[in-house]
Design an enzyme around this catalytic site. Structure first.
Site: not given
Ligand SMILES: NC(=O)C1=CN([C@@H]2O[C@H](COP(=O)(O)OP(=O)(O)OC[C@H]3O[C@@H](n4cnc5c(N)ncnc54)[C@H](O)[C@@H]3O)[C@@H](O)[C@H]2O)C=CC1
Ligand SMILES: N[C@@H](CC=O)C(=O)O
Ligand code: NA
Length: 427
Positions: A10-12, A102, A126, A131, A187, A202
């Site tokens: 989602v983020v990447g 976090k 940050e 977010g 999450e 957080k």
């Molecule tokens: N989605 C959100 O709104 C927010 C997310 N975050 C944080 O950002 C981070 C990512 O969140 P999302 O993008 O939502 O998660 P997601 O589940 O959509 O993406 C995770 C990515 O990590 C990769 N991955 C997982 N295990 C792996 C491994 N062993 N080797 C290589 N790649 C691997 C997956 O292939 C996927 O591309 C988390 O720490 C989350 O807490 C922070 C703020 C907001």
């Molecule tokens: N799962 C978290 C994602 C952002 O940090 C949230 O819902 O706030």
């Molecule tokens: Na922030």
């Protein structure tokens, strides 16, 4: 400047999009082009809507992190291991790190900070808290000359989304969670959101920055929203309140120390936090000289979170171009984290009681026995039974909890139908 991106979910995927679409502006701002060296993912066979070729993808994150040509590692994977090992390897190898994680920063941030200091590189995060909202940099830098007293806010988008839906449309908990997950807010394991671990992580990070003292996830008193019922929400409405999942970090006024907690609470509808809807976050910071500050914006979702990641990426890239390191961790104050029982709060207690003479006096006695003063009482008769809603004045949380325990043991109390703390002023 070469970037290794760990994670493309989602983020990447939004980080990749912004890096490509804004390449010219980013180059101008940093003074050098930011180039993706590789992207580590768990599986290569997934369809990804990103504007880069498949040759950049790898499943070997450790090898990508270890490449000599990589300058900055951006981590948007999540979880503790193997991510901690990758980030430590990156820092030990002299690479700067940007992370949105976090859970890791709150559980073992000090190991990472120590590694960053030893290697004289940056560790920025940050995106990990609230977010898109710039919050960690203001705490670390803009407020470095002030004394923060309190940080209070909504820091989890998923639970705020669920509570908003339950309050406004009467949606069920399960349907609202499904919607939040589909929108990319939750999450990977949404119990982290529901049970308050995400908000607690957080809160720990915020407390650490606000009070210059070490606070970890384990120090945070944590209550999730699973126990919040439709009846609690209706009861809040009847009192001119709404239910919000809050994170609160404050200095004790009684003795040196801080308390850090996350729990659902009733908030008067007149309070600005009551109008924070869906996945938006809002955080109040109260500092001695500055007074009250409010930070508001999108707390979850791919593109808002990617904005914060890119902000950090530009900051650490600029520092590398200038051959310097930005401000890092500050934990000199070394304050104890006080037990929840010492925290001063007030409660809203909803009781089902038998409607006979002396009930109110017996219930009031239970409060008085623990030195808890009652602010208001509302009684509604229902045949032989009655509903009794009491709101207390502020008291030590331990005294309030003991009162509720005693109420549960009274014959005339058929059920303790709901207990919620009240924050943000009188309902
Ligand atoms: N989605 C959100 O709104 C927010 C997310 N975050 C944080 O950002 C981070 C990512 O969140 P999302 O993008 O939502 O998660 P997601 O589940 O959509 O993406 C995770 C990515 O990590 C990769 N991955 C997982 N295990 C792996 C491994 N062993 N080797 C290589 N790649 C691997 C997956 O292939 C996927 O591309 C988390 O720490 C989350 O807490 C922070 C703020 C907001
Ligand atoms: N799962 C978290 C994602 C952002 O940090 C949230 O819902 O706030
Ligand atoms: Na922030």
């Amino acid at each position: 400047m070469k970037i290794a991106l760990l994670g493309c979910g989602v983020v990447g995927s939004e980080v990749v999009r912004l890096l490509v679409e804004q390449a010219a502006d980013l180059t101008a701002r940093v003074g050098e082009p930011l180039e993706l060296a590789g992207i580590a993912v768990r599986r290569l066979d997934r369809d990804r809507d990103v504007p880069v070729g498949p040759e950049l993808f790898t499943t070997d994150a450790a090898a990508l992190v270890g490449r000599d040509d990589v300058d900055i590692v951006v981590e948007v994977v999540g979880g503790i291991e193997p991510v901690r090992s990758w980030l430590l390897a990156a820092l030990d190898g002299g690479k700067s790190v940007v992370s949105a994680n976090k859970a890791l920063l709150a559980s073992d941030g000090s190991t990472l900070h120590d590694a960053a200091t030893a290697a004289d590189v940056d560790l920025y995060y940050e995106a990990a808290v609230a977010g898109a909202i710039p919050l960690l940099r203001p705490l670390r830098e803009s407020l470095a000359g002030d004394r923060v007293r309190r940080v209070l806010g909504i820091v989890n988008g998923t639970t705020n989304f669920i509570l908003t839906r339950m309050d406004e449309t009467g949606a069920s908990f399960t349907d609202a969670l499904e919607e939040a997950t589909a929108l990319g807010y939750a999450e990977a394991d949404p119990t982290a959101d529901i049970d308050g671990y995400d908000a607690a992580a957080k809160a720990a990070i915020l407390a650490q920055l606000a009070f210059h003292t070490r606070v970890t996830l384990a120090d945070v008193h944590r209550e999730g929203i699973a126990a919040v019922t439709a009846a609690d929400i209706a009861s809040a409405k009847a009192m001119g309140c709404t239910v919000k999942a809050l994170a609160i970090a404050e200095r004790s006024s009684e003795r040196p120390g801080v308390s850090v907690r996350v729990h659902p609470a009733m908030v008067p509808r007149s309070h600005p936090l009551a109008s924070v809807r869906e996945a938006f976050n809002a955080v109040f910071v109260e500092a001695e000289a500055a007074g009250q500050l409010m930070f508001y914006g999108r707390g979850a979702g791919g593109s808002p979170t990617a904005s914060a990641v890119l902000g950090d990426l530009v900051a650490v890239a600029r520092n590398r171009v200038a051959g310097r390191r930005g401000p890092g961790e500050s934990a000199y104050a070394d304050l104890p984290v006080l037990p929840m029982g010492e925290t001063i709060t007030s409660y809203h207690v909803n009781l089902d009681v038998t409607d006979k003479t002396g009930v109110l006096a017996t219930v009031a006695g239970a409060f008085a026995n623990h030195g808890v003063s009652i602010r208001s009482v509302r009684q509604d008769g229902r045949g032989d039974d009655a509903s009794l809603v009491l709101v207390t004045h502020a008291a030590a949380d331990a005294a309030l909890a003991a009162t509720v325990e005693d109420l549960r043991g009274l014959d005339i109390v058929r059920a303790v139908a709901g207990v919620l703390r009240v924050e943000g002023g009188e309902p």
